[in-house]
Structure formats: C-alpha cells, structure tokens
Design a protein around this motif. Structure first.
Motif, PDB file in Angstrom:
ATOM      1  N   GLY A  43       0.789  -1.224   0.000  1.00  0.00           N
ATOM      2  CA  GLY A  43       0.000   0.000   0.000  1.00  0.00           C
ATOM      3  C   GLY A  43       0.819   1.271   0.000  1.00  0.00           C
ATOM      4  N   THR A  44       2.147   1.163  -0.096  1.00  0.00           N
ATOM      5  CA  THR A  44       2.974   2.362  -0.074  1.00  0.00           C
ATOM      6  C   THR A  44       3.381   2.830  -1.475  1.00  0.00           C
ATOM      7  OG1 THR A  44       4.965   1.046   0.327  1.00  0.00           O
ATOM      8  CG2 THR A  44       3.843   1.974   2.257  1.00  0.00           C
ATOM      9  N   ALA A  45       2.911   2.156  -2.484  1.00  0.00           N
ATOM     10  CA  ALA A  45       3.105   2.638  -3.859  1.00  0.00           C
ATOM     11  C   ALA A  45       1.892   3.490  -4.216  1.00  0.00           C
ATOM     12  CB  ALA A  45       3.225   1.474  -4.830  1.00  0.00           C
ATOM     13  N   PRO A  46       2.091   4.565  -4.976  1.00  0.00           N
ATOM     14  CA  PRO A  46       0.925   5.327  -5.427  1.00  0.00           C
ATOM     15  C   PRO A  46      -0.090   4.391  -6.094  1.00  0.00           C
ATOM     16  CG  PRO A  46       2.926   6.511  -5.952  1.00  0.00           C
ATOM     17  CD  PRO A  46       3.347   5.148  -5.461  1.00  0.00           C
ATOM     18  N   THR A  47      -1.350   4.657  -5.892  1.00  0.00           N
ATOM     19  CA  THR A  47      -2.419   3.772  -6.352  1.00  0.00           C
ATOM     20  C   THR A  47      -2.300   3.434  -7.836  1.00  0.00           C
ATOM     21  OG1 THR A  47      -3.838   4.791  -4.678  1.00  0.00           O
ATOM     22  CG2 THR A  47      -4.916   3.429  -6.331  1.00  0.00           C
ATOM     23  N   VAL A  48      -2.061   4.428  -8.671  1.00  0.00           N
ATOM     24  CA  VAL A  48      -1.975   4.200 -10.119  1.00  0.00           C
ATOM     25  C   VAL A  48      -0.820   3.259 -10.454  1.00  0.00           C
ATOM     26  CG1 VAL A  48      -1.506   5.331 -12.331  1.00  0.00           C
ATOM     27  CG2 VAL A  48      -3.069   6.392 -10.711  1.00  0.00           C
ATOM     28  N   LEU A  49       0.334   3.456  -9.813  1.00  0.00           N
ATOM     29  CA  LEU A  49       1.480   2.577 -10.065  1.00  0.00           C
ATOM     30  C   LEU A  49       1.229   1.170  -9.540  1.00  0.00           C
ATOM     31  CD1 LEU A  49       4.454   4.984  -9.284  1.00  0.00           C
ATOM     32  CD2 LEU A  49       3.548   4.306 -11.511  1.00  0.00           C
ATOM     33  N   ALA A  50       0.615   1.068  -8.375  1.00  0.00           N
ATOM     34  CA  ALA A  50       0.298  -0.248  -7.820  1.00  0.00           C
ATOM     35  C   ALA A  50      -0.608  -1.024  -8.769  1.00  0.00           C
ATOM     36  CB  ALA A  50      -0.355  -0.095  -6.448  1.00  0.00           C
ATOM     37  N   GLU A  51      -1.608  -0.346  -9.301  1.00  0.00           N
ATOM     38  CA  GLU A  51      -2.521  -0.999 -10.242  1.00  0.00           C
ATOM     39  C   GLU A  51      -1.799  -1.389 -11.523  1.00  0.00           C
ATOM     40  OE1 GLU A  51      -5.538   2.019 -10.508  1.00  0.00           O
ATOM     41  OE2 GLU A  51      -6.582   1.272  -8.716  1.00  0.00           O
ATOM     42  N   LYS A  52      -0.944  -0.507 -12.034  1.00  0.00           N
ATOM     43  CA  LYS A  52      -0.230  -0.761 -13.289  1.00  0.00           C
ATOM     44  C   LYS A  52       0.728  -1.944 -13.183  1.00  0.00           C
ATOM     45  CE  LYS A  52       2.774   1.437 -16.680  1.00  0.00           C
ATOM     46  NZ  LYS A  52       3.432   2.668 -17.104  1.00  0.00           N
ATOM     47  N   PHE A  53       1.449  -2.040 -12.053  1.00  0.00           N
ATOM     48  CA  PHE A  53       2.470  -3.079 -11.896  1.00  0.00           C
ATOM     49  C   PHE A  53       2.020  -4.258 -11.040  1.00  0.00           C
ATOM     50  CE2 PHE A  53       4.941   0.771 -12.877  1.00  0.00           C
ATOM     51  CZ  PHE A  53       5.575   0.318 -14.027  1.00  0.00           C
ATOM     52  N   GLY A  54       0.787  -4.250 -10.589  1.00  0.00           N
ATOM     53  CA  GLY A  54       0.263  -5.364  -9.810  1.00  0.00           C
ATOM     54  C   GLY A  54       0.775  -5.424  -8.377  1.00  0.00           C
ATOM     55  N   PHE A  55       1.190  -4.285  -7.838  1.00  0.00           N
ATOM     56  CA  PHE A  55       1.622  -4.258  -6.436  1.00  0.00           C
ATOM     57  C   PHE A  55       0.396  -4.352  -5.541  1.00  0.00           C
ATOM     58  CE2 PHE A  55       5.303  -1.264  -7.761  1.00  0.00           C
ATOM     59  CZ  PHE A  55       6.086  -2.337  -8.137  1.00  0.00           C
ATOM     60  N   PRO A  56       0.494  -5.116  -4.459  1.00  0.00           N
ATOM     61  CA  PRO A  56      -0.647  -5.213  -3.546  1.00  0.00           C
ATOM     62  C   PRO A  56      -0.857  -3.903  -2.783  1.00  0.00           C
ATOM     63  CG  PRO A  56       1.248  -6.372  -2.642  1.00  0.00           C
ATOM     64  CD  PRO A  56       1.638  -5.910  -4.009  1.00  0.00           C
ATOM     65  N   ILE A  57      -2.124  -3.532  -2.575  1.00  0.00           N
ATOM     66  CA  ILE A  57      -2.411  -2.337  -1.778  1.00  0.00           C
ATOM     67  C   ILE A  57      -3.233  -2.671  -0.542  1.00  0.00           C
ATOM     68  CG2 ILE A  57      -2.177  -0.663  -3.638  1.00  0.00           C
ATOM     69  CD1 ILE A  57      -5.223  -0.625  -3.920  1.00  0.00           C
ATOM     70  N   ASP A  58      -3.917  -3.809  -0.549  1.00  0.00           N
ATOM     71  CA  ASP A  58      -4.727  -4.194   0.603  1.00  0.00           C
ATOM     72  C   ASP A  58      -3.886  -4.956   1.621  1.00  0.00           C
ATOM     73  OD1 ASP A  58      -7.013  -3.089  -0.538  1.00  0.00           O
ATOM     74  OD2 ASP A  58      -7.493  -4.943  -1.606  1.00  0.00           O
ATOM     75  N   GLY A  59      -4.270  -4.858   2.871  1.00  0.00           N
ATOM     76  CA  GLY A  59      -3.615  -5.629   3.924  1.00  0.00           C
ATOM     77  C   GLY A  59      -2.283  -5.068   4.387  1.00  0.00           C
ATOM     78  N   GLY A  60      -2.004  -3.821   4.045  1.00  0.00           N
ATOM     79  CA  GLY A  60      -0.750  -3.201   4.454  1.00  0.00           C
ATOM     80  C   GLY A  60      -0.797  -2.682   5.877  1.00  0.00           C
ATOM     81  N   PRO A  61       0.341  -2.214   6.367  1.00  0.00           N
ATOM     82  CA  PRO A  61       0.425  -1.768   7.758  1.00  0.00           C
ATOM     83  C   PRO A  61      -0.154  -0.381   8.019  1.00  0.00           C
ATOM     84  CG  PRO A  61       2.557  -1.527   6.698  1.00  0.00           C
ATOM     85  CD  PRO A  61       1.642  -2.192   5.702  1.00  0.00           C
ATOM     86  N   PHE A  62      -0.475   0.381   6.947  1.00  0.00           N
ATOM     87  CA  PHE A  62      -0.907   1.766   7.122  1.00  0.00           C
ATOM     88  C   PHE A  62      -2.282   2.012   6.515  1.00  0.00           C
ATOM     89  CE2 PHE A  62       3.779   1.881   6.177  1.00  0.00           C
ATOM     90  CZ  PHE A  62       4.196   2.052   7.482  1.00  0.00           C
ATOM     91  N   ASP A  63      -3.021   2.944   7.136  1.00  0.00           N
ATOM     92  CA  ASP A  63      -4.258   3.423   6.517  1.00  0.00           C
ATOM     93  C   ASP A  63      -4.232   4.936   6.323  1.00  0.00           C
ATOM     94  OD1 ASP A  63      -4.793   4.476   9.061  1.00  0.00           O
ATOM     95  OD2 ASP A  63      -6.419   3.092   9.487  1.00  0.00           O
TER      96      ASP A  63
END
Length: 191
Positions: A43-63
């Motif tokens: 979840g520490t990658a910008p949302t657009v980049l996470a979506e583009k490269f398949g990085f997970p955003i859910d279940g991270g340590p931060f909200d």
C-alpha cells in the motif's frame, strides 16, 4: 493500543532522502529488494502505479499517509490524489489544493497536534512519507523508522531529518535485511 507513526522512506548511504534539487531518481526501483519490501509495506506505492504493476495495496500496515508539500508536489500534475487507497494528509502553509485532489486533506495545522489526534483514533499505522523538514518537526512523535538505505551517495540534498537543532533520540534495530541489489531495509523502534 495507540496507533504508531512510522517514517518509511528511501535514503542514500550518506543520509539524504533526495538530492539538492529534490532528485530521487538514483534510488533503485528494480532489483531483488522490490518483492520483499513491496510485500512487507503493502500500500505504499501510489495507487496508479500499484494498479499498473500489480503491487498489492490491501492488507498493508498503514491506513494514513502524511506528506509535506514538497513530497506531495513530486507527483503533480499527474498524481494529484496519489494514494487514494489511504487517508492522505498534506501539510502546507502556502499552497492551494490542486485540481483533482479531492481525496487529499490539506492542512496548515501544527503537525504534532495532528499526529497526536491521529494516534488517538482507531485504525492501522500512520506512514510519514516525507519530507525531511516534516520529519524534523515530528521526530519526537516517530515510533518506528523503516529506512530503505540505497547504495548511492548524494553528497548533498535533503537530509533524513532537516534542521531543528540537536535532539538526541534512541532507536533500537528490529530487523536489518540486506538485498543483493545493495539496498538494505533497516527497521528500528523507539527505545
């Protein structure tokens, strides 16, 4: 239990989070360190980049993510709502909210006061994304450090903690993870 503030940031071996003109392009974005760090700090990658490269955003340590204006402005004009999967707070005294930044809270309030209020709320951890001036103001509120120490030397630039005079603080290491790329993830907790 109170929420914790973690200063999670890339840093050069000589202690800079960016070069003299805000450059950060020498930090390694490819290599064996990416998989482990991206998984641990989901979840520490910008949302657009996470979506583009398949990085997970859910279940991270931060909200929640905190940024100073200069850190936030790195993504402008392309990313006015960079971490739309997190609560985003930008500290600024002289800038208006840009178009498209509806998911970002801009404030000129005292960062220490804001962080103390956030820590008292229910939720996950709070991520201090940058920059060095904001980190210096919040240094007594920082509970954890997660430093992605890159094998580069800037020689000058924006330090991990910018200015504010001498104020000793002790942190103890909780994990040091070296990668073949040369990046070392060094994690600390306030003693």
């Amino acid at each position: 239990m109170m929420r914790e503030l973690t200063y999670y940031v890339a840093v050069s071996i000589d202690g800079y989070i960016a070069g003299p003109n805000g450059e950060f392009d020498r930090f390694l974005v490819e290599g064996d360190h990416m998989v482990g760090i991206v998984e641990k700090y989901r979840g520490t990658a910008p949302t657009v980049l996470a979506e583009k490269f398949g990085f997970p955003i859910d279940g991270g340590p931060f909200d929640t993510v905190l940024m100073g204006w200069n850190t936030y402005a790195v993504g402008l004009p392309d990313l006015p709502d960079p971490y739309r999967h997190l609560r985003q707070i930008v500290f600024t005294r002289g800038h208006d909210a840009p178009e498209g930044s509806d998911g970002v809270e801009f404030t000129d309030r005292d960062p220490v006061e804001v962080v103390r209020e956030l820590k008292a709320e229910e939720g996950k951890g709070i991520w201090l994304c940058g920059g060095g001036s904001l980190a210096a103001v919040l240094r007594d509120e920082i509970d954890r450090l997660a430093l992605k120490r890159n094998p580069v030397h800037f020689g000058d630039g924006i330090p991990l903690f910018e200015g504010r005079g001498y104020a000793p603080a002790d942190f103890r290491p909780t994990a040091i993870t070296p990668y073949e790329s040369g990046v070392v993830l060094a994690e600390y907790v306030r003693s």
